[in-house]
Write a protein that holds these residues in place. Structure first.
Motif, PDB file in Angstrom:
ATOM      1  N   GLY B 360      37.299  38.512  20.838  1.00  0.00           N
ATOM      2  CA  GLY B 360      37.225  39.357  19.649  1.00  0.00           C
ATOM      3  C   GLY B 360      36.349  40.567  19.905  1.00  0.00           C
ATOM      4  O   GLY B 360      36.658  41.681  19.498  1.00  0.00           O
ATOM      5  N   VAL B 394      47.980  38.716  24.335  1.00  0.00           N
ATOM      6  CA  VAL B 394      48.115  37.942  23.096  1.00  0.00           C
ATOM      7  C   VAL B 394      48.187  36.447  23.422  1.00  0.00           C
ATOM      8  O   VAL B 394      47.690  35.609  22.682  1.00  0.00           O
ATOM      9  CB  VAL B 394      49.356  38.393  22.293  1.00  0.00           C
ATOM     10  CG1 VAL B 394      49.544  37.537  21.056  1.00  0.00           C
ATOM     11  CG2 VAL B 394      49.237  39.845  21.900  1.00  0.00           C
ATOM     12  N   CYS B 398      47.500  32.714  21.700  1.00  0.00           N
ATOM     13  CA  CYS B 398      48.558  31.783  21.337  1.00  0.00           C
ATOM     14  C   CYS B 398      49.835  32.194  22.064  1.00  0.00           C
ATOM     15  O   CYS B 398      50.242  33.347  21.999  1.00  0.00           O
ATOM     16  CB  CYS B 398      48.776  31.831  19.820  1.00  0.00           C
ATOM     17  SG  CYS B 398      50.192  30.869  19.298  1.00  0.00           S
ATOM     18  N   GLY B 401      52.529  33.756  19.991  1.00  0.00           N
ATOM     19  CA  GLY B 401      52.276  35.169  19.734  1.00  0.00           C
ATOM     20  C   GLY B 401      52.752  36.006  20.905  1.00  0.00           C
ATOM     21  O   GLY B 401      53.351  37.060  20.735  1.00  0.00           O
ATOM     22  N   TYR B 499      36.242  36.645  11.395  1.00  0.00           N
ATOM     23  CA  TYR B 499      37.402  36.269  12.204  1.00  0.00           C
ATOM     24  C   TYR B 499      37.086  35.055  13.070  1.00  0.00           C
ATOM     25  O   TYR B 499      37.846  34.092  13.122  1.00  0.00           O
ATOM     26  CB  TYR B 499      37.826  37.465  13.062  1.00  0.00           C
ATOM     27  CG  TYR B 499      38.645  37.107  14.278  1.00  0.00           C
ATOM     28  CD1 TYR B 499      39.949  36.643  14.146  1.00  0.00           C
ATOM     29  CD2 TYR B 499      38.102  37.240  15.551  1.00  0.00           C
ATOM     30  CE1 TYR B 499      40.700  36.313  15.263  1.00  0.00           C
ATOM     31  CE2 TYR B 499      38.843  36.919  16.669  1.00  0.00           C
ATOM     32  CZ  TYR B 499      40.139  36.451  16.523  1.00  0.00           C
ATOM     33  OH  TYR B 499      40.866  36.135  17.623  1.00  0.00           O
ATOM     34  N   ARG B 503      38.784  31.455  12.591  1.00  0.00           N
ATOM     35  CA  ARG B 503      39.629  30.879  13.625  1.00  0.00           C
ATOM     36  C   ARG B 503      39.078  29.513  14.065  1.00  0.00           C
ATOM     37  O   ARG B 503      39.840  28.582  14.316  1.00  0.00           O
ATOM     38  CB  ARG B 503      39.687  31.826  14.814  1.00  0.00           C
ATOM     39  CG  ARG B 503      40.510  31.232  15.893  1.00  0.00           C
ATOM     40  CD  ARG B 503      41.243  32.232  16.732  1.00  0.00           C
ATOM     41  NE  ARG B 503      41.984  31.449  17.708  1.00  0.00           N
ATOM     42  CZ  ARG B 503      43.070  31.812  18.305  1.00  0.00           C
ATOM     43  NH1 ARG B 503      43.588  32.963  18.022  1.00  0.00           N
ATOM     44  NH2 ARG B 503      43.664  31.044  19.161  1.00  0.00           N
ATOM     45  N   ASP B 506      40.105  27.061  11.408  1.00  0.00           N
ATOM     46  CA  ASP B 506      41.528  26.750  11.549  1.00  0.00           C
ATOM     47  C   ASP B 506      41.756  25.756  12.679  1.00  0.00           C
ATOM     48  O   ASP B 506      42.480  24.777  12.535  1.00  0.00           O
ATOM     49  CB  ASP B 506      42.319  28.022  11.887  1.00  0.00           C
ATOM     50  CG  ASP B 506      42.634  28.823  10.658  1.00  0.00           C
ATOM     51  OD1 ASP B 506      42.430  28.282   9.552  1.00  0.00           O
ATOM     52  OD2 ASP B 506      43.070  29.969  10.796  1.00  0.00           O
ATOM     53  N   ARG B 510      43.356  21.893  12.644  1.00  0.00           N
ATOM     54  CA  ARG B 510      44.583  21.621  13.371  1.00  0.00           C
ATOM     55  C   ARG B 510      44.339  20.548  14.441  1.00  0.00           C
ATOM     56  O   ARG B 510      45.081  19.589  14.574  1.00  0.00           O
ATOM     57  CB  ARG B 510      45.101  22.902  14.026  1.00  0.00           C
ATOM     58  CG  ARG B 510      46.523  22.762  14.534  1.00  0.00           C
ATOM     59  CD  ARG B 510      46.954  23.990  15.308  1.00  0.00           C
ATOM     60  NE  ARG B 510      46.249  24.090  16.567  1.00  0.00           N
ATOM     61  CZ  ARG B 510      45.576  25.176  16.952  1.00  0.00           C
ATOM     62  NH1 ARG B 510      45.500  26.217  16.186  1.00  0.00           N
ATOM     63  NH2 ARG B 510      44.966  25.189  18.113  1.00  0.00           N
TER      64      ARG B 510
END
Lengths: 91, 670
Positions: B360, B394, B398, B401, B499, B503, B506, B510
């Protein structure tokens, strides 16, 4: 040969260049290169490369709704990636 | 008296600011008839006179490339405006006067407002509006739409423009156009009344620029044979480029002597001189990324500590549960599945946090854009276009992506190759579990292993490009790209942290889901109770072990490898289940015998898995196919079952092969 044709001819060697490099090679200012880019894009000689916004990653919540993935990249990532143009083939 | 003014300017020329300041609340917003383009009109009074203002849609030029431009042009040609106010950005007149140059030759009177004069001044530009006015023959003024004081001058200039009704002096521009081959030929065939509102010069230039609307209108107005001649003379982009060049020359001649600037050298920044260096660029970028990845271990290590704390608590809970007489099944479910999985997930989170922060930050300061520049030529060597770098970058986040990002590549073969190579880039999930497992197995040697993995990644991509490239891409002449690198800037810490935490959060949810599910299933399959008898899974595992050993993996790790094809996190679930689950009998008896501490999974792992085996496993799961969803995404992008299957099979086989090689190298080391 006029300037914008020189610019297109330079790129034919397959090497990419930054705006500043083009300015140095063509002995002009970066702003002059930028207006040439704008014009060449308008007449369809070059094309801005647009990377897909919602990149389809389902691995994070930011991707839901298809409005661009906030989870895969920071929010203003696109502006930090700069801009790219490619020569439209056939020119 | 009443008059209509039309505001004309490129986007960001400050048109809206001026419109809002002039009309205030007396605005009407609607749509242009039959179009989805916004129509803004308003009125204002000055010295008793009423003026209506039409805010024309922002457009780059007067060419018919968009609805906005056609609307703008038709409005001006219709003569509805008594005067057109053309706005330009004073801070970059070379570029923004293009609108004026493209306007020259239209019949509506106009005046020029050099907006954002304050910005130009700050950048060390001195603009002599009087000189520009002399050359153009229309009123010209310096202006700052945001400065209320400068509106008096605006009104004065507006009144003057309405009184003088002057047009741009185009003689110098026309002299430039006349140098273009074929210009005069075409111009002679067009008269002032061919299409009302447009001069022959303007129409001729538009045919040179292949303006579709003008060409269509001329087709109606001129005989067929004349049109054929015109179209012959204007084929190809050369005439359009020549016409643009004339406008630039004319703009430069207008600005020459009227603008003085204290030259700020357009030299490359210190960092850019290194990153864009022919020889040092690549090593500099690689070192930056490596250093960043290694730095990401720093925030990860304390979190690893917390994970280990959970291990200790787990051991305590386990022994107290067993002492209290809770059934071995329940104890196993809670300690081996739930808490043990949680401990691994927490250990991973540190790395997710670290890696996301590093990437990032590289993104935020503008380093990622430089990376794509540096590897442009490398892409060429792999048989790809420079823009393939982006999907690869990218893919660090992922793979899906990355696959979707490959959409920018028009050539199907190159797209397939790009996605095939993007699979080799370790994705976000890999960056979570690989450093974690490396640290568990190799402690302080983990960073070294990460470096080795990255080097193997480069080698992998190179070999894969050779294997697949032959069938997928033909060598062809390719043109380089033009890149506008963003300026370096300090990261916006708030946005960056939001961010990174978002993330990490997230990933946590998951990963917890996947690990718990996989761990639960495998734990149940391997649960043998306290009878000491082998479970079915164990029997199957032991049966296939001779084969899996060839690749350097005991059967438990091999099953974890298989699970990692579904999702990399799955591997952790399998390890948790198979290594701790298998020990339940021993732990139970130990606790019964009053053993002080049940075995900790880390110790169990280290006791049961040798270092070469661990090495084989880590290489195999890193370069295994990313996950089933990425597989689906790949199919979606390339629409070929055959190639999707080929790539998937290739990755499974090559991952096992890499594991095998790593195992044998490991045997040599340890």
């Amino acid at each position: 040969m006029i300037n914008m044709q020189k610019l297109l001819a330079l790129l034919k060697d397959g090497h990419s260049r930054t705006v500043e490099m083009l300015a140095a090679e063509l002995h002009t200012s970066a702003d002059d290169i930028r207006r040439q880019i704008e014009y060449l894009e308008q007449i369809g000689a070059i094309k801005r490369i647009a990377f897909p916004k919602g990149n389809g990653c389902s691995g994070c919540t930011g991707c839901e709704g298809g409005t661009g993935c906030k989870g895969c990249m920071p929010a203003n990532a696109e502006s930090n990636m700069g801009e790219m143009w490619e020569v439209v083939s056939g020119n | 008296m009443s008059a209509t003014i039309a505001l004309l300017g490129q986007p960001n020329s400050g048109k809206s600011t001026l419109f809002n300041a002039l009309t205030g609340l007396r605005q009407h917003v609607g749509n242009w008839p039959g179009k989805t383009v916004e129509k803004k009109e308003g009125t204002f009074t000055h010295k008793g006179d009423t003026y209506s203002v039409a805010d024309l849609p922002g457009s780059y030029s007067m060419s018919a490339n968009s609805d906005e431009e056609v609307i703008t042009r038709d409005f001006i040609a219709s003569g509805k405006a008594d005067v057109v106010c053309i706005l330009a950005d004073s801070s970059q007149l070379e570029r923004s006067l293009f609108m004026l140059a493209d306007y020259a030759g239209l019949s509506a009177p106009c005046f020029l407002v050099l907006n954002m004069a304050d910005v130009a001044k700050k950048r060390g530009k001195k603009i002599d509006a009087k000189k520009i006015e002399q050359k153009l023959g229309i009123p010209v003024m310096l202006f700052s739409a945001t400065d209320t004081k400068s509106y008096d001058t605006f009104y004065a200039t507006l009144e003057r423009a309405l009184k003088e009704k002057s047009h741009i002096n185009v003689s110098a521009l026309e002299a430039e156009y006349e140098k273009i081959d074929g210009y005069q030929n075409i111009q002679q065939r067009i008269s002032d009344c061919t299409i009302p509102g447009y001069t022959p010069m303007w129409l001729t230039v538009k045919t040179l620029e292949h303006d579709k609307v003008v060409t269509a209108k001329l087709k109606n107005a001129l005989p067929d044979e004349v049109m054929e001649q015109i179209e012959q003379q204007t084929s190809g982009t050369e005439t359009a480029i020549a016409a643009g060049e004339c406008k630039f020359k004319w703009i430069d001649s207008i600005l020459n002597g009227a603008v003085t600037e204290t030259k700020t050298k357009a030299a490359l920044g210190k960092l850019d001189r290194i990153y864009t260096h022919k020889f040092w660029g690549k090593p500099a970028v690689v070192l930056t990324v490596l250093f960043g990845l290694l730095a990401s271990f720093i925030p990860a290590l304390p979190v690893m500590g917390i994970g280990s704390g959970v291990d200790a608590v787990n051991a305590m809970i386990r022994s107290s549960m067993l002492e209290a007489g809770t059934s071995a099944f329940l104890t196993g479910l809670l300690c081996d599945v739930l808490i043990q999985s949680l401990s691994y997930v927490i250990k991973m989170l540190g790395f997710v946090f670290g890696v996301t922060l590093v990437f990032g930050m590289l993104e935020e300061i503008g380093a990622m854009a430089r990376i794509s520049y540096v590897f442009d030529n490398t892409m060429g060597k792999l048989g790809l276009q420079g823009k393939s770098v982006m999907p690869f970058l990218v893919s660090f986040g992922c793979t899906m992506g990355g696959a979707a990002g490959a959409r920018v590549i028009d050539n199907w073969g190159q797209k397939v190759l790009t996605i095939a190579l993007a699979w080799a880039v370790p994705c976000g999930a890999a960056w979570a579990i690989i450093p974690m497992l490396s640290t568990v197995f190799f402690g302080a040697g983990a960073p070294l292993l990460i470096v080795a993995l990255l080097l193997v990644m480069i080698l992998h991509m190179w070999i894969t490009a050779i294997i697949f490239g032959r069938k997928l891409v033909k060598t062809e002449d390719k043109c380089g790209m033009i890149m506008e690198l963003p300026p370096y800037h300090k990261p916006k810490w708030g946005a960056l942290m939001r961010y990174v935490f978002g993330r990490t959060k997230d990933t946590f949810f998951r990963v917890v889901k996947v690990v718990l599910l996989v761990c639960g299933i495998f734990w149940l399959l391997s649960y043998g109770g306290s009878t000491g008898e082998n479970s079915i899974l164990e029997k199957v595992g032991l049966a296939i072990e001779p084969v899996t050993k060839f690749f350097g993996m005991p059967w438990q790790l091999f099953l974890a490898f298989i699970a990692s094809s579904v999702g990399k996190e799955g591997a952790v679930g399998v390890i948790t289940a198979l290594y701790s689950g298998g020990s339940i009998g021993t732990a139970f008896s130990e606790a019964m015998a009053g053993g002080a501490r049940a075995a900790n999974l880390n110790e169990l792992l280290l006791a049961n898995v040798t270092r070469p085996e661990a090495l084989a496993f880590i290489f195999a799961i890193t370069f295994n196919l990313p996950c089933v969803v990425a597989l689906a995404a790949t199919y979606q992008e390339i629409h070929s079952v055959k190639w999707t299957a080929k790539i998937a099979l290739y990755y499974t086989v090559s991952a096992l092969l890499l594991g095998c090689i790593a195992y044998h190298i490991g045997l040599l080391i340890w």
